[in-house]
Design a protein around this motif. Structure first.
Motif, PDB file in Angstrom:
ATOM      1  N   PRO A  19       0.840  -1.208   0.000  1.00 19.07           N
ATOM      2  CA  PRO A  19       0.000   0.000   0.000  1.00 19.07           C
ATOM      3  C   PRO A  19       0.873   1.255   0.000  1.00 19.07           C
ATOM      4  CG  PRO A  19      -0.754  -1.579   1.644  1.00 19.07           C
ATOM      5  CD  PRO A  19       0.576  -2.064   1.170  1.00 19.07           C
TER       6      PRO A  19
ATOM      7  N   TRP B 165      -3.568   5.440   4.069  1.00 18.97           N
ATOM      8  CA  TRP B 165      -2.751   4.819   3.019  1.00 18.97           C
ATOM      9  C   TRP B 165      -3.481   4.900   1.682  1.00 18.97           C
ATOM     10  CZ3 TRP B 165      -5.303   2.408   6.977  1.00 18.97           C
ATOM     11  CH2 TRP B 165      -6.364   1.552   6.633  1.00 18.97           C
TER      12      TRP B 165
ATOM     13  N   VAL C  13      -8.562  -6.659  -4.376  1.00 15.56           N
ATOM     14  CA  VAL C  13      -8.242  -6.512  -2.956  1.00 15.56           C
ATOM     15  C   VAL C  13      -9.514  -6.699  -2.145  1.00 15.56           C
ATOM     16  CG1 VAL C  13      -7.489  -4.889  -1.181  1.00 15.56           C
ATOM     17  CG2 VAL C  13      -6.260  -5.012  -3.343  1.00 15.56           C
TER      18      VAL C  13
ATOM     19  N   TYR D 264      -7.716  -4.675   4.079  1.00 18.78           N
ATOM     20  CA  TYR D 264      -6.390  -4.248   4.521  1.00 18.78           C
ATOM     21  C   TYR D 264      -6.213  -4.641   5.990  1.00 18.78           C
ATOM     22  CZ  TYR D 264      -6.112  -1.481   0.254  1.00 18.78           C
ATOM     23  OH  TYR D 264      -6.071  -1.080  -1.060  1.00 18.78           O
TER      24      TYR D 264
ATOM     25  N   THR E 116      -8.728  -5.722  10.642  1.00 18.35           N
ATOM     26  CA  THR E 116      -8.889  -5.784   9.188  1.00 18.35           C
ATOM     27  C   THR E 116     -10.031  -4.863   8.793  1.00 18.35           C
ATOM     28  OG1 THR E 116      -8.093  -8.069   9.100  1.00 18.35           O
ATOM     29  CG2 THR E 116      -9.334  -7.276   7.207  1.00 18.35           C
TER      30      THR E 116
ATOM     31  N   ARG F 283     -12.129  -3.266   1.752  1.00 22.31           N
ATOM     32  CA  ARG F 283     -11.302  -3.039   0.563  1.00 22.31           C
ATOM     33  C   ARG F 283     -11.298  -1.586   0.120  1.00 22.31           C
ATOM     34  NH1 ARG F 283     -13.628  -2.945  -4.487  1.00 22.31           N
ATOM     35  NH2 ARG F 283     -11.761  -3.965  -5.310  1.00 22.31           N
TER      36      ARG F 283
ATOM     37  N   ARG G 290      -9.496   3.517   3.441  1.00 21.45           N
ATOM     38  CA  ARG G 290      -8.134   4.025   3.283  1.00 21.45           C
ATOM     39  C   ARG G 290      -7.594   4.669   4.564  1.00 21.45           C
ATOM     40  NH1 ARG G 290      -8.883   1.234  -0.238  1.00 21.45           N
ATOM     41  NH2 ARG G 290      -8.831   1.608  -2.488  1.00 21.45           N
TER      42      ARG G 290
ATOM     43  N   VAL H  78       0.577  -1.829   7.403  1.00 26.12           N
ATOM     44  CA  VAL H  78      -0.665  -2.029   6.656  1.00 26.12           C
ATOM     45  C   VAL H  78      -0.345  -2.931   5.479  1.00 26.12           C
ATOM     46  CG1 VAL H  78      -2.529  -0.955   5.344  1.00 26.12           C
ATOM     47  CG2 VAL H  78      -1.580   0.219   7.334  1.00 26.12           C
TER      48      VAL H  78
ATOM     49  N   ALA I 238      -2.259  -5.235   2.237  1.00 20.06           N
ATOM     50  CA  ALA I 238      -3.477  -5.560   1.491  1.00 20.06           C
ATOM     51  C   ALA I 238      -3.578  -7.072   1.321  1.00 20.06           C
ATOM     52  CB  ALA I 238      -3.466  -4.864   0.136  1.00 20.06           C
TER      53      ALA I 238
ATOM     54  N   ARG J 283      -1.963 -12.457   1.488  1.00 21.22           N
ATOM     55  CA  ARG J 283      -1.652 -11.128   1.998  1.00 21.22           C
ATOM     56  C   ARG J 283      -0.352 -10.636   1.391  1.00 21.22           C
ATOM     57  NH1 ARG J 283      -1.943 -11.114   8.152  1.00 21.22           N
ATOM     58  NH2 ARG J 283      -4.131 -11.471   7.602  1.00 21.22           N
TER      59      ARG J 283
END
Length: 639
Positions: free
Chosen positions: A457, A473, A483, A486, A499, A502, A505, A522, A524, A530
């Motif tokens: 990310p 991010w 994705v 995160y 978590t 998707r 941010r 962080v 994705a 992962r």
């Protein structure tokens, strides 16, 4: 020894031997040198000093020597518009762009063959490296290496351990790789067909590889150490005198024993003196403050460190002591500019369209290169479709294009095609070498990469808001599979993970311990797993409190013949809300005598300090008070 000689004398495609290639290069007027055979190169090596540049819009490839002069050019159609690069090997050059590669002879300037490369699913741009045994394409996210230089490109897996850091090359041609997830360190020698991964850096430590002299070195930005590395493992780590951030950008090679390290968050560049690495000594003794900008990784040349600011469109050069030598401004257009370090150890500033080129000369001088006029139609060298070979139109070298008369001559006549006013290296009556026999066109297939975990990310930031930390991010590359979320983790005074979705941010971390340094990552994730985690650090300061100083009567004391109980007592002084573990200047005053006592003491880890056995006072009238680092207490009437 016999097998090595056979490799030297065996004709390459085009039917020319290395010694003939040498003669033809002199005829073509291209600055060149032949180096001695070495154990790694396996024979004579054709080393062209300078750098090749592509002008995609003009379908032209040209060569710049170390003095900034253009000394060769040819036409190659069909180049991509933005990501085209040109790299050279021992006897051939390669025009690389997207998933295509085109090989041309460095002596003949003839396009020889085109290849279709396996395209990465995530569309990442590979790192191109010139080295003995290469050149190479390295795909860091894919963990894949493509070696050029033979009859066909060879794909070599980079070994287990996830995505790669920035690759480096030592002067003997060894390619060094760092696996970011496992911190495994792998090497690929010029003649090897697979990587050797016997070395490893400390697990979980951030850092990257560089080269100091002939030695590969791992720069650990968590431990702030330089550690030599070879095929047997890591050597003795040596601490440096500076705290390097996890996102430091480290030059891939030294300049006269000094390594440039960019701290993008602080807009500083550090020049780390690594000349004493072999004796266990490394010192970071120079720090350069930079104007605001978006700086790329520093690149070290012969006697200058070069910094490129793609945001401010400028390029700066510095000497080994951090003094700025030159500054050049680039046109403020949308063109991307990159820095390349040639095998001649010069740095070349290259615009993606090939019309903004500088050579970094001696003492950091910026020599602007005047691009040549586009190669003429007579110099036309069509890029062959992938997997096909286009035979040269003329047997001799062409720089400015053949004459119409020589172009129309049958090939079986004993003449050569010669650029105007340039000798060919053989007489008029010598026949050219016979063309190579036809051979089957190799069949190449394109394979589709399966989905892989997402990319790192970008733009990770952590900012303090009261007692919380806000983390933000950018979107990670999907790498063939969407994705799904995160994963955010943190550790320091307390630790945890969560978590988020998707499309999320940012997130806010709460319930944290004050006055602690937190590491936040962080990563994705998608159906393939992962991806590589981005990481950053931030200090959550102690809670802000109001500073206070209070004086009161303490226990009685007999301090001197004229200071006896009950009139004489200690002045109790309490300090709250000051910085923890900090030195405090405590001064005691009275309305009768002014400042009559004082001491320097240190607060505890909570910023608190109580003194009840230092300041005696004979309470016979007047007022008492204290100041601590300029903060005054209450007024206490004598008792």
């Amino acid at each position: 020894m016999t097998s090595r000689l056979l490799r030297v004398l065996r004709p390459r495609r085009g039917g020319r031997l290395p010694l003939i290639l040498l003669a033809l290069v002199v005829a073509a007027g291209v600055t060149a040198a032949v180096t001695d055979a070495s154990a790694s190169s396996g024979g004579l090596r054709f080393a062209q000093l300078g750098h090749w540049i592509a002008q995609p819009k003009e379908n032209t490839v040209f060569h710049v020597n170390g003095n900034g002069a253009v000394d060769a050019k040819f036409r190659a159609e069909g180049m991509d518009s933005e990501d085209t690069q040109v790299v050279q090997g021992d006897t051939a050059g390669y025009v690389l762009g997207g998933n295509r590669a085109v090989r041309f002879g460095k002596s003949t300037l003839e396009v020889e063959e085109g290849y279709k490369l396996q395209a990465p699913a995530n569309g990442e741009e590979p790192v191109a490296l010139e080295a003995k045994g290469g050149p190479y394409y390295v795909y860091p996210e894919q963990g894949r290496i493509v070696r050029f230089g033979g009859d066909d490109p060879v794909t070599i897996p980079a070994g287990p351990g996830g995505p790669l850091g920035t690759p480096v090359v030592t002067p003997d041609g060894t390619l060094w790789l760092q696996h970011r997830d496992s911190n495994g360190l792998c090497l690929l020698t010029p003649e090897a067909e697979q990587v050797d991964c016997r070395a490893s850096a400390p697990a979980g430590h951030a850092g990257s590889l560089t080269v100091v002299g002939k030695q590969a070195v791992f720069v650990d930005t968590d431990a702030d150490t330089f550690t030599p590395v070879d095929g047997n493992g890591l050597g003795r780590p040596v601490r440096i005198g500076r705290d390097l951030p996890a996102d430091a950008k480290i030059a891939t090679a030294d300049m006269s024993g000094r390594v440039a390290v960019l701290d993008p968050g602080a807009s500083q560049m550090h020049i780390v003196d690594a000349t004493g690495l072999g004796q266990g000594r490394v010192a970071a003794d120079i720090s350069v403050t930079l104007p605001p900008g978006k700086y790329e990784t520093p690149v070290a040349g012969r006697d200058a460190v070069v910094l490129l600011d793609n945001q401010g469109k400028s390029v700066r050069t510095f000497d080994r002591d951090g003094r700025q030598q030159r500054e050049g401004l680039l046109p403020k257009d949308k063109q991307t500019t990159r820095l390349s370090r040639g095998e001649d150890q010069r740095v070349y500033v290259e615009g993606s369209q090939g019309d903004q080129v500088y050579v970094v000369g001696d003492r950091g001088r910026l020599d602007k290169v005047t691009p040549p006029a586009p190669a003429g139609k007579d110099d036309r060298r069509p890029v062959p479709p992938p997997g096909e070979t286009t035979p040269p139109a003329n047997p001799g070298p062409t720089v400015n294009g053949p004459t119409q008369q020589s172009a129309n001559r049958p090939r079986n006549q004993g003449t050569t095609t010669t650029p105007p006013n340039r000798p060919t290296g053989r007489t008029q009556n010598q026949a050219p070498a016979d063309p190579p026999p036809n051979r089957p066109t190799p069949q190449r297939t394109t394979t589709t990469n399966p989905p892989s975990p997402p990319g790192l990310p970008p733009g990770l930031r952590a900012t303090v808001s009261g007692g919380n930390i806000r983390v933000s991010w950018g979107a990670a590359k999907e790498n063939g599979s969407a994705v799904t979320g995160y994963r955010v983790t943190w550790s320091g005074g307390s630790s945890g993970s969560r978590t988020v979705g998707r499309n999320t941010r940012s997130t806010t971390l709460s319930g944290l311990t004050r006055a602690k340094n937190y590491k936040i990552t962080v990563a994705a994730q998608n159906a393939a797993g992962r991806g590589t985690a981005a990481s950053t650090r931030v200090l959550l300061p102690a809670a802000a409190t109001s500073r206070s100083v209070r004086v009161s009567r303490g226990g009685g004391t007999t301090h001197s013949p004229d200071c006896n109980r009950p009139d004489c007592a200690w002045i109790k002084t309490e300090i709250r809300g000051f910085p923890p573990n900090s030195s405090m200047d405590i001064d005691i005053y009275s309305s009768r005598w002014g400042r009559f006592n004082g001491v320097k003491l240190t607060t505890n880890e909570k910023g608190y300090l109580m003194v009840d056995d230092r300041f005696a006072y004979n309470g016979s009238g007047g007022t008492i008070w204290a100041t601590v680092n300029g903060v005054s207490s209450n007024r206490l009437s004598s008792w």
